[in-house]
Scaffold this active site. Structure first.
Site, PDB file in Angstrom:
ATOM      1  N   GLY A  15       0.832  -1.210   0.000  1.00 42.91           N
ATOM      2  CA  GLY A  15       0.000   0.000   0.000  1.00 42.91           C
ATOM      3  C   GLY A  15       0.860   1.252   0.000  1.00 42.91           C
ATOM      4  O   GLY A  15       1.941   1.263   0.581  1.00 42.91           O
ATOM      5  N   LYS A  79       2.248  -7.555  -3.359  1.00 44.51           N
ATOM      6  CA  LYS A  79       2.888  -8.890  -3.446  1.00 44.51           C
ATOM      7  C   LYS A  79       2.753  -9.599  -4.793  1.00 44.51           C
ATOM      8  O   LYS A  79       3.717 -10.148  -5.296  1.00 44.51           O
ATOM      9  CB  LYS A  79       2.395  -9.806  -2.322  1.00 44.51           C
ATOM     10  CG  LYS A  79       2.833  -9.294  -0.961  1.00 44.51           C
ATOM     11  CD  LYS A  79       2.395 -10.199   0.148  1.00 44.51           C
ATOM     12  CE  LYS A  79       2.604  -9.546   1.496  1.00 44.51           C
ATOM     13  NZ  LYS A  79       1.788 -10.121   2.542  1.00 44.51           N
ATOM     14  N   GLU A 119       6.306  -4.933   6.113  1.00 42.75           N
ATOM     15  CA  GLU A 119       6.951  -6.169   6.588  1.00 42.75           C
ATOM     16  C   GLU A 119       6.835  -7.309   5.561  1.00 42.75           C
ATOM     17  O   GLU A 119       7.759  -8.103   5.427  1.00 42.75           O
ATOM     18  CB  GLU A 119       6.442  -6.579   7.970  1.00 42.75           C
ATOM     19  CG  GLU A 119       4.932  -6.538   8.185  1.00 42.75           C
ATOM     20  CD  GLU A 119       4.209  -7.754   7.684  1.00 42.75           C
ATOM     21  OE1 GLU A 119       4.862  -8.787   7.489  1.00 42.75           O
ATOM     22  OE2 GLU A 119       2.986  -7.676   7.473  1.00 42.75           O
ATOM     23  N   GLY A 120       5.741  -7.355   4.806  1.00 45.58           N
ATOM     24  CA  GLY A 120       5.573  -8.394   3.790  1.00 45.58           C
ATOM     25  C   GLY A 120       6.637  -8.251   2.700  1.00 45.58           C
ATOM     26  O   GLY A 120       7.245  -9.235   2.267  1.00 45.58           O
ATOM     27  N   THR A 141       4.822   2.160   6.162  1.00 47.00           N
ATOM     28  CA  THR A 141       3.419   1.892   6.480  1.00 47.00           C
ATOM     29  C   THR A 141       2.856   3.082   7.237  1.00 47.00           C
ATOM     30  O   THR A 141       3.512   3.602   8.141  1.00 47.00           O
ATOM     31  CB  THR A 141       3.199   0.618   7.343  1.00 47.00           C
ATOM     32  OG1 THR A 141       1.880   0.664   7.887  1.00 47.00           O
ATOM     33  CG2 THR A 141       4.184   0.479   8.477  1.00 47.00           C
ATOM     34  N   ASP A 143       0.486   2.818   9.159  1.00 48.47           N
ATOM     35  CA  ASP A 143       0.004   2.294  10.438  1.00 48.47           C
ATOM     36  C   ASP A 143       1.048   2.388  11.556  1.00 48.47           C
ATOM     37  O   ASP A 143       0.720   2.181  12.726  1.00 48.47           O
ATOM     38  CB  ASP A 143      -0.419   0.829  10.279  1.00 48.47           C
ATOM     39  CG  ASP A 143      -1.666   0.660   9.429  1.00 48.47           C
ATOM     40  OD1 ASP A 143      -2.252   1.689   9.038  1.00 48.47           O
ATOM     41  OD2 ASP A 143      -2.052  -0.490   9.150  1.00 48.47           O
ATOM     42  N   ARG A 276     -23.604   9.289  14.635  1.00 46.99           N
ATOM     43  CA  ARG A 276     -23.173   9.289  13.235  1.00 46.99           C
ATOM     44  C   ARG A 276     -21.809   8.626  13.108  1.00 46.99           C
ATOM     45  O   ARG A 276     -21.033   8.625  14.066  1.00 46.99           O
ATOM     46  CB  ARG A 276     -23.067  10.728  12.691  1.00 46.99           C
ATOM     47  CG  ARG A 276     -24.390  11.488  12.669  1.00 46.99           C
ATOM     48  CD  ARG A 276     -25.320  10.915  11.614  1.00 46.99           C
ATOM     49  NE  ARG A 276     -26.523  11.711  11.494  1.00 46.99           N
ATOM     50  CZ  ARG A 276     -27.645  11.501  12.175  1.00 46.99           C
ATOM     51  NH1 ARG A 276     -27.709  10.518  13.077  1.00 46.99           N
ATOM     52  NH2 ARG A 276     -28.710  12.261  11.981  1.00 46.99           N
ATOM     53  N   LEU A 283      -8.330   8.636   2.674  1.00 49.70           N
ATOM     54  CA  LEU A 283      -7.964  10.056   2.810  1.00 49.70           C
ATOM     55  C   LEU A 283      -6.710  10.185   3.668  1.00 49.70           C
ATOM     56  O   LEU A 283      -5.951  11.140   3.547  1.00 49.70           O
ATOM     57  CB  LEU A 283      -9.107  10.841   3.477  1.00 49.70           C
ATOM     58  CG  LEU A 283     -10.347  11.071   2.624  1.00 49.70           C
ATOM     59  CD1 LEU A 283     -11.453  11.683   3.453  1.00 49.70           C
ATOM     60  CD2 LEU A 283     -10.001  11.984   1.444  1.00 49.70           C
ATOM     61  N   ARG A 285      -4.192   8.222   3.503  1.00 50.35           N
ATOM     62  CA  ARG A 285      -3.025   7.743   2.769  1.00 50.35           C
ATOM     63  C   ARG A 285      -2.652   8.620   1.587  1.00 50.35           C
ATOM     64  O   ARG A 285      -1.508   8.615   1.142  1.00 50.35           O
ATOM     65  CB  ARG A 285      -3.294   6.325   2.264  1.00 50.35           C
ATOM     66  CG  ARG A 285      -2.495   5.316   3.026  1.00 50.35           C
ATOM     67  CD  ARG A 285      -2.923   3.922   2.797  1.00 50.35           C
ATOM     68  NE  ARG A 285      -2.851   3.464   1.436  1.00 50.35           N
ATOM     69  CZ  ARG A 285      -3.139   2.205   1.070  1.00 50.35           C
ATOM     70  NH1 ARG A 285      -3.493   1.330   1.985  1.00 50.35           N
ATOM     71  NH2 ARG A 285      -3.059   1.844  -0.165  1.00 50.35           N
TER      72      ARG A 285
HETATM   73  O1  F6P Z   1      -1.357  -1.270   5.921  1.00 53.16           O
HETATM   74  C1  F6P Z   1      -1.812   0.020   5.822  1.00 53.16           C
HETATM   75  C2  F6P Z   1      -3.256   0.081   5.551  1.00 53.16           C
HETATM   76  O2  F6P Z   1      -3.481   1.423   5.506  1.00 53.16           O
HETATM   77  C3  F6P Z   1      -4.185  -0.626   6.548  1.00 53.16           C
HETATM   78  O3  F6P Z   1      -4.482   0.105   7.692  1.00 53.16           O
HETATM   79  C4  F6P Z   1      -5.402  -0.884   5.710  1.00 53.16           C
HETATM   80  O4  F6P Z   1      -6.187  -1.937   6.188  1.00 53.16           O
HETATM   81  C5  F6P Z   1      -4.795  -1.221   4.405  1.00 53.16           C
HETATM   82  O5  F6P Z   1      -3.611  -0.478   4.301  1.00 53.16           O
HETATM   83  C6  F6P Z   1      -5.712  -0.979   3.229  1.00 53.16           C
HETATM   84  O6  F6P Z   1      -4.983  -1.071   2.054  1.00 53.16           O
HETATM   85  P1  F6P Z   1      -5.609  -1.326   0.612  1.00 53.16           P
HETATM   86  O7  F6P Z   1      -6.923  -0.626   0.553  1.00 53.16           O
HETATM   87  O8  F6P Z   1      -4.588  -0.758  -0.316  1.00 53.16           O
HETATM   88  O9  F6P Z   1      -5.759  -2.795   0.481  1.00 53.16           O
END
Ligand code: F6P
Length: 389
Positions: A15, A79, A119-120, A141, A143, A276, A283, A285
């Protein structure tokens, strides 16, 4: 005697994250200016080195103006052919694409790789070493859950977007006496929710590492009401789980998501409060990286080239205690840096009265407790409030 490095390849995998282009720019400039090497950009991750290869020459002119640009100019894939597959009940890798990639690298005269990925991707990179591929990794990442690094670039940008969203939700929540649930990214780790929840002043933070109970969430909402704050902000990671439950996946896409809707539905049922949901999604990313992410990405990119120059293959550059250092790809691959239950920030948040949904109901004021778990048909979880104007 290993071949000296004259030409390196670089790819982005997994991602995207704000700051990828800043890494690309730093790798190109450092390789060219400091070592006089040539750089080729590989398109669409590892797939770009399969046949036919998708590569392009990158020099300092080619990376002009990309420091602040989101996404990756090289494209990325998750991948693809290099993913592990189940053979005889075990997760294994098909050697064919690894062999093909190594062969293509030799044919194209690419002496080593900079692999920018999570990590992958670092796992794929460490496997490639068995086929003679020399590589250094740059962790990526939003995250912030990469094992071995205090920070990854992209996290600060995601955190900034999430915190601004909480700020904006506060004013509308307070105006309507509503509960606002904000679902943020964080598949396995709750760093974005934890940091933005503290930075934005959320009332409840739900993260994958601390399974929540809806009774605890509802009683926090009603306690706030009882104390005169008639609105609440709940920020939850997309990977958060209810005690004894499982992660939520969206039917339409098969991807993680939906816990926010679940929490909102339960809050309505248990408290009767108008509620809500906002799902922040990608957004977080997209778009420009913050200055912090640009700087970290630049430091990582430059450090990766220096590692290659020193022959330290199989390492991933990381940030520890404010300094750039390295860990091995093997150490980094397949591991997640979770929020520890005794994390100083979790403790700080609890001390500030922020709930995590795992609190005992013993201390809840009886008046607030009496209010929950009643049927409140008048409340709603509609995404659109125009009907009430
Ligand atoms: O690993 C980062 C991340 O933003 C995760 O939090 C999320 O689940 C994932 O990527 C979503 O990625 P994609 O929509 O590209 O599969």
């Amino acid at each position: 005697m290993p071949t000296p490095i004259r030409r390196i390849g670089m790819l982005t995998s997994g991602g995207d994250a704000p700051g990828l282009n800043a890494v690309i720019r730093a790798v190109v400039k450092t390789a060219e200016f400091e070592y006089g090497w040539k750089v080729v950009g590989i398109e669409d991750g590892f797939e770009g080195l399969l046949t036919p290869p998708k590569i392009r020459n990158l020099d300092s002119t080619a990376v002009r103006g990309i420091l602040s640009r989101g996404g990756t100019i090289l494209g990325t894939t998750n991948k693809g052919h290099f993913r592990t597959i189940e053979i005889d009940g075990k997760q294994q890798r098909d050697p064919a694409p690894y062999r093909e990639l190594a062969q293509n690298m030799r044919r194209l005269g690419i002496d080593a790789l900079v692999i920018i990925g999570g990590e992958g991707s670092q796992g794929i990179a460490s496997e490639l070493a068995k086929y003679g591929v020399r590589a250094v990794g740059v962790p990526k990442t939003i995250d912030n859950d990469l094992y071995g690094s205090d920070r990854t670039f992209g996290f600060d940008t995601a955190l900034t977007v999430a915190t601004e969203a909480i700020d904006r939700l506060h004013t509308t929540a307070a105006s309507h006496d509503r509960v606002m649930v904000l679902e943020v990214m964080g598949r396995d780790a709750g760093w974005i929710a934890l940091h933005s929840g503290i930075g934005g002043g959320a009332d409840i933070i739900l993260i994958p590492e601390i399974p929540f109970s809806m009774d605890a969430v509802a009683s926090k909402v009603m306690t706030r009401d009882f104390q005169g704050s008639n609105f609440s902000i709940i920020v939850c990671s997309e990977g958060a789980v209810e005690q004894g439950g499982q992660q939520f996946y969206q039917e339409s896409t098969g991807t993680l998501g939906g816990v926010g809707q679940h929490v909102a539905r339960e809050v309505v049922t248990r408290t009767g409060k108008d509620t809500r949901v906002v799902v922040l999604g990608h957004l977080q990313r997209g778009g420009e990286p913050t200055p912090y992410d640009r700087i970290l990405a630049t430091r990582f990119g430059a450090a990766a080239v220096r590692e290659l120059a020193e022959g330290r293959y199989g390492e991933v550059v990381v940030l520890r205690g404010g300094l750039i250092t390295t860990i091995t790809m093997v150490e980094c691959a397949g591991k997640v840096k979770n929020v520890p239950a005794d994390d100083e920030m979790v403790r700080t948040a609890r001390g500030m009265g922020i709930a995590f949904g795992d609190e005992s109901l013993d201390d809840v004021v009886p008046e607030a407790l009496a209010e929950i778990q009643v049927d409140h048909p008048e409340a709603s979880t509609q995404g659109d409030d125009t009907a009430e104007d």
